[in-house]
Design a protein around this motif. Structure first.
Motif, PDB file in Angstrom:
ATOM      1  N   SER A 131       4.938   8.328   1.990  1.00  0.00           N
ATOM      2  CA  SER A 131       3.911   9.102   2.692  1.00  0.00           C
ATOM      3  C   SER A 131       2.966   8.154   3.407  1.00  0.00           C
ATOM      4  O   SER A 131       2.345   8.505   4.417  1.00  0.00           O
ATOM      5  N   GLY A 132       2.849   6.944   2.857  1.00  0.00           N
ATOM      6  CA  GLY A 132       2.021   5.911   3.464  1.00  0.00           C
ATOM      7  C   GLY A 132       2.450   4.555   2.959  1.00  0.00           C
ATOM      8  O   GLY A 132       3.086   4.436   1.913  1.00  0.00           O
ATOM      9  N   ASP A 162      -1.143   3.805  -3.288  1.00  0.00           N
ATOM     10  CA  ASP A 162      -1.670   2.513  -2.840  1.00  0.00           C
ATOM     11  C   ASP A 162      -1.160   1.353  -3.692  1.00  0.00           C
ATOM     12  O   ASP A 162      -1.919   0.468  -4.087  1.00  0.00           O
ATOM     13  N   THR A 217       2.337   4.741  -0.879  1.00  0.00           N
ATOM     14  CA  THR A 217       1.866   6.023  -1.407  1.00  0.00           C
ATOM     15  C   THR A 217       2.958   7.063  -1.192  1.00  0.00           C
ATOM     16  O   THR A 217       3.604   7.085  -0.138  1.00  0.00           O
ATOM     17  N   GLN A 228       4.490   0.765   3.198  1.00  0.00           N
ATOM     18  CA  GLN A 228       5.834   0.353   3.581  1.00  0.00           C
ATOM     19  C   GLN A 228       6.499  -0.481   2.494  1.00  0.00           C
ATOM     20  O   GLN A 228       5.838  -1.056   1.630  1.00  0.00           O
ATOM     21  N   SER A 244      -0.211  12.728  -5.857  1.00  0.00           N
ATOM     22  CA  SER A 244       0.399  11.450  -5.502  1.00  0.00           C
ATOM     23  C   SER A 244       1.062  10.866  -6.747  1.00  0.00           C
ATOM     24  O   SER A 244       0.394  10.588  -7.742  1.00  0.00           O
ATOM     25  N   HIS A 282       0.823  -1.214   0.000  1.00  0.00           N
ATOM     26  CA  HIS A 282       0.000   0.000   0.000  1.00  0.00           C
ATOM     27  C   HIS A 282       0.860   1.269   0.000  1.00  0.00           C
ATOM     28  O   HIS A 282       0.590   2.225   0.729  1.00  0.00           O
TER      29      HIS A 282
END
Length: 288
Positions: A62-63, A27, A11, A65, A23, A9
């Motif tokens: 940003s999000g 995701d 981002t 891993q 972005s 996921h």
């Protein structure tokens, strides 16, 4: 078997809180297994460069891993340098990053920073040089005396000398003539086959991707559009064209023949496979 690299996921957003927020990767999730040779394709702006810079920690998500060997590469930020030794990234036009007095010193820079010295350092340098076709007598030359293709090999050898678990190549043959492109790709194929290493290849050349990789990730607008073997991906040639991508020339011919009503499989991406299909049609009377 646990993947050597796993993206969960992921981002990455630029310009957060500004009118220019966007972005570049959104995701994304996928896994890369040990010894795979994976191609990454996508139109300009699809997120390829941003994605690969996350794989060795040059960019922080940003999000989501990135896992290397099952461990989040940002779990211990002070050790991110170790990740960069294990995931070697060769940028587009890497010859512009050469800076040492000799080819030998340029190749030795990375492994020396890993702490290698003496005979071990010399082994790493000379073995990496041989892998990319650099002769011993060239090692004492200035890298700036070499041709463009030779400089590209020196830059690649500098990453190979660190003996990374994963090698990420961003358009490694860009700007080279046809002979230079094929020679460099032959070096890369030999490295993959002989060293059993994992390789990720970013390229705009669909023929280059089709001839070399085991699996393809197709990116579009910061997302993964499709993933599969070359045959599975190029069977969806019309979707690739709609995404602003090309397809191998042989696939284009197969698609054109199918539009003319012939029973041709559009998954074709080698001359040999197209010839086999055409021969089968001729024997069956579909071609005169």
């Amino acid at each position: 078997m646990e993947p050597i690299l796993q993206v969960n996921h992921l981002t990455h957003t630029y310009g957060v809180g500004t009118p220019f927020q966007r972005s570049a990767v959104e995701d994304m999730s996928f896994a890369i297994h040990a010894e795979e040779f994976v191609g990454i394709i996508g139109h300009t702006g699809s997120g390829k460069s941003t994605l690969i810079q996350h794989l060795n920690g040059l960019l922080k998500p940003s999000g989501g891993q990135v896992l290397l060997g099952g461990k989040d590469i940002w779990a211990e930020p002070k050790k991110i340098r170790d990740v960069r030794f294990r995931v070697g990234l060769v940028f587009q036009y890497p010859e512009y990053q050469l800076f040492e007095e000799t080819v030998y010193k340029d190749i030795a820079f990375g492994p020396a920073n890993q702490g290698r010295t003496g005979e071990e350092l010399d082994r790493c340098v000379r073995e990496a040089a041989r892998l990319v076709g650099i002769r011993d007598e060239q090692l004492e030359k200035s890298p700036f005396e070499l041709s463009g293709g030779q400089k590209r090999r020196v830059a690649l050898a500098g990453v190979l000398a660190m003996e990374p678990d994963v090698l990420v190549l961003d358009e490694p043959t860009a700007g080279l003539d046809p002979a230079g492109r094929e020679n460099l790709m032959a070096n890369i194929r030999d490295y993959h086959r002989n060293k059993h290493k994992t390789i990720l290849l970013v390229s705009h050349s669909m023929d280059e991707i089709a001839r070399n990789v085991d699996r393809i990730l197709v990116l579009k607008n910061a997302h993964i559009l499709m993933s599969g073997t070359p045959a599975e991906v190029f069977a969806r040639g019309e979707e690739l064209l709609d995404a602003g991508l090309d397809v191998p020339q042989v696939t284009q011919i197969a698609m054109a023949l199918k539009r003319r009503g012939l029973a041709i499989d559009p998954a074709v991406y080698t001359v040999e496979s197209l010839e086999r299909q055409l021969l089968a049609l001729r024997k069956g009377g579909a071609l005169c």
